[in-house]
Design an enzyme around this catalytic site. Structure first.
Site, PDB file in Angstrom:
ATOM      1  N   GLU B 151     101.976  35.907  61.816  1.00 47.56           N
ATOM      2  CA  GLU B 151     102.611  36.998  61.081  1.00 47.56           C
ATOM      3  C   GLU B 151     102.220  36.941  59.597  1.00 47.56           C
ATOM      4  O   GLU B 151     102.217  35.876  58.988  1.00 47.56           O
ATOM      5  CB  GLU B 151     104.133  36.847  61.201  1.00 47.56           C
ATOM      6  CG  GLU B 151     104.931  37.952  60.522  1.00 47.56           C
ATOM      7  CD  GLU B 151     106.439  37.769  60.718  1.00 47.56           C
ATOM      8  OE1 GLU B 151     106.887  36.615  60.820  1.00 47.56           O
ATOM      9  OE2 GLU B 151     107.154  38.792  60.771  1.00 47.56           O
ATOM     10  N   LYS B 228     106.988  46.056  63.581  1.00 47.18           N
ATOM     11  CA  LYS B 228     108.199  45.314  63.929  1.00 47.18           C
ATOM     12  C   LYS B 228     109.407  46.229  63.810  1.00 47.18           C
ATOM     13  O   LYS B 228     109.568  46.926  62.821  1.00 47.18           O
ATOM     14  CB  LYS B 228     108.309  44.149  62.936  1.00 47.18           C
ATOM     15  CG  LYS B 228     109.328  43.108  63.246  1.00 47.18           C
ATOM     16  CD  LYS B 228     108.990  41.875  62.392  1.00 47.18           C
ATOM     17  CE  LYS B 228     110.058  40.823  62.372  1.00 47.18           C
ATOM     18  NZ  LYS B 228     109.605  39.628  61.597  1.00 47.18           N
ATOM     19  N   CYS B 242     110.068  47.959  56.491  1.00 43.78           N
ATOM     20  CA  CYS B 242     110.951  48.922  57.127  1.00 43.78           C
ATOM     21  C   CYS B 242     110.989  48.656  58.634  1.00 43.78           C
ATOM     22  O   CYS B 242     109.973  48.330  59.222  1.00 43.78           O
ATOM     23  CB  CYS B 242     110.358  50.299  56.831  1.00 43.78           C
ATOM     24  SG  CYS B 242     111.296  51.665  57.444  1.00 43.78           S
TER      25      CYS B 242
END
Lengths: 374, 374
Positions: B151, B228, B242
């Site tokens: 990530e 996500k 967001c």
């Protein structure tokens, strides 16, 4: 859970078995695989790891350490005399200003069926009652407030046979069957809530069979019941019971899933989960096959016990033995549930509207997933 | 996953950190707790357990054993020279008559940020690219078909600071930002699908920031992206991005949850999951607090690596190290997904209509759970 109290304590009643190695009473085990005599993960780690490494391994496998409960000597003596294991642990929560600790002691009982599966039904049920009565006596000495038995605790786990009689005779009324009446007596005697998972016969709805957990309050009243809603069809788990609209299901028969599913549920739902498995081997009078290409046999393999409690903060107790009857006492501070909830914030950040919408879409007959291919 | 290919491979990109023990570069560790130098659960068990016990422990912790992949010596040499770990395992499925094996090799890369967090943004990104280029070379030697990065792989995990500049300058266009262009080159050069999780700046929607995994096909085309959707708010995980309607989220920062969540998802969804964590410690120029009552500090603790792949049959690979950069190569036979699906039958026995209905009920503002009290 519908009609059965707190949503903060989920129970997993499981028939979780080890691999089948042979047929009938003769167990042909390969050298590569230990059987039920291999006592437990915890005992193995404690025997071989140096203290500093053991601490790290436990931290990774079990999370924040649970405190060993100081249970009375008389309880340990009674357990030893009754030939079952006794372990106790406490989960602690942070102190709060406005709420006192909400401490409750839960007892999990794992046991083998006391009589062979071909004994008369009424004798098997009576023997299961007697055995449980003795274990619950010890739970009472340990100050247990809620006692939880394993799935279908009065009977052998006969679903593998796919036979009806005599097994369906184990089904009872949840309201006033002999097992509920037995549990009501226990509840009143010990001022204890009893969670009693049985095979239920529901005459009100045309003799339907349900896989039901009956919750009996400490006053002896049937507080409610939950019926398993997701009835698995896999391997030897061919339940005769009907899927209900109540209690979620869970099925974790490879032993490698046993430490996973109930813990994940505890964290995802901010609740405590109690994973209860039975122990021992059960042999049936008629041979059956398991849909795995192997020869017909009369046993279900062994149930590997290892019952444990998992907390919403991702910690868990060690497990009971893989082969012995046992009572696990866990002291829970229920304040930990809201503390975990406030810490993780799942209900504030989760996208539940979207999940509900997407799930509703996905179950439509004309649903087509959006898959991009080049 | 929307617009991004197969539903059978879920990726967990995680910022999973160890506990904080001190502030700044000086790590004040208590004697009771090992730090990142404690290499891994697997190495500890292998060092101390006798072979027969080790086999049982691994069976319980990891399920059906994965086969060690025979990777080329040149790859191990290059990894050693590049100072990262290399491990490879294969998950096998049963042979079928009508479908050939669908074998694919996935590579998981765990790495530390090569430059300090206060280096210029462009230099940090370029250094991350260079480091990844070297690791992907080795992945190519190992026959990897799909390479997956951690990530927000081009940047320090700055969410803990709650600062905007300079960190938001790490955000890039998913379609033609420098990192996507870099990955497109890699994909074409090695004929490899690249899964590249970045912080995305979406100018089309008014400069929104998303936490996005960009999927680049082996031809170099941007095949799709998933954003996500569940953005957690817990501890130091205060993402600036967001919540989207695409990719589910996952957050497993107590190390005791690391072996749990991705495995549960693999079994529940009949897919393979790749849990990728970063390693190392990241220090930030300005001090910040973590909302845990502790003093202001400049570090995030350490990331504990331990990346692994989990399969739908509840087995998993061992994990990479807790502290070293690493490449984990896993050979998957995707036939295992449908085999697990057919074995468990969840989609046939699951009560999805009920779940959709109950979830839709539960999110209504006037919803009141049915709790029975005596």
């Amino acid at each position: 859970m519908r009609g059965a109290g707190s949503p903060r304590l989920l129970l997993f009643f499981l028939g979780a078995k080890g691999r089948q190695f042979g047929s009938g009473h003769l167990q042909l085990r390969t050298a590569a695989m230990a059987g039920p005599e291999w006592p437990s993960l915890e005992q193995c780690l404690e025997k071989h790891l140096p203290p500093a490494d053991l601490r790290e391994v436990k931290r990774i496998l079990y999370g924040k350490e649970t405190r060993k409960l100081d249970l009375p000597d008389t309880a340990f003596e009674a357990a030893s005399e009754g030939e079952f294991e006794l372990q106790g642990y406490a989960f602690e929560a942070a102190e709060e200003q406005l709420r006192p600790a909400q401490t409750v002691r839960v007892g999990l009982v794992q046991s083998r069926t006391p009589l062979p599966a071909d004994a008369p039904v009424a004798k098997q049920v009576a023997a299961a009652h007697r055995r449980m009565e003795a274990i619950v006596e010890v739970a009472a000495m340990c100050g247990v407030n809620i006692i939880c038995f394993q799935e279908a605790w009065t009977m052998p786990f006969f679903f593998c046979t796919r036979e009806k009689l005599p097994w369906t005779e184990f089904a009872e009324s949840a309201e006033d069957g002999p097992t509920t009446r037995f549990c009501q007596k226990l509840a009143k005697k010990h001022d204890m809530v009893v969670v009693s998972p049985i095979l239920e016969r529901d005459t009100e709805h045309g003799d339907v069979l349900w896989n039901t957990a009956v919750v009996i309050s400490s006053s002896g009243a049937v507080l409610g019941k939950t019926r398993k809603n997701h009835i698995p069809r896999v391997g030897d788990f061919n339940e005769v019971s009907c899927p209900s609209d109540d209690q979620p299901s869970s099925l974790t028969f490879p032993e490698s899933l046993w430490p996973i599913e109930a813990r994940n549920a505890a964290v995802a739902n901010h609740c405590f989960t109690c994973a209860i498995n039975r122990v021992g081997e059960e042999h049936f009078p008629n041979e059956f096959t398991s849909g795995d290409g192997k020869k017909a046999h009369r046993d279900f393999g062994y149930f590997y016990g290892s019952s444990y409690v998992a907390a919403p903060n991702s910690s868990r107790t060690p497990g009971l033995s893989r082969s012995r009857d046992g009572l696990l006492v866990a002291e829970l501070d229920l304040n930990l549930c809201r503390q975990a909830n406030d810490s993780w914030n799942f209900k504030m950040t989760g996208r539940y509207e979207m999940y509900a919408r997407e799930l509703a879409e996905a179950i439509k007959p004309n649903y087509s997933p959006n898959i991009v291919k080049e």
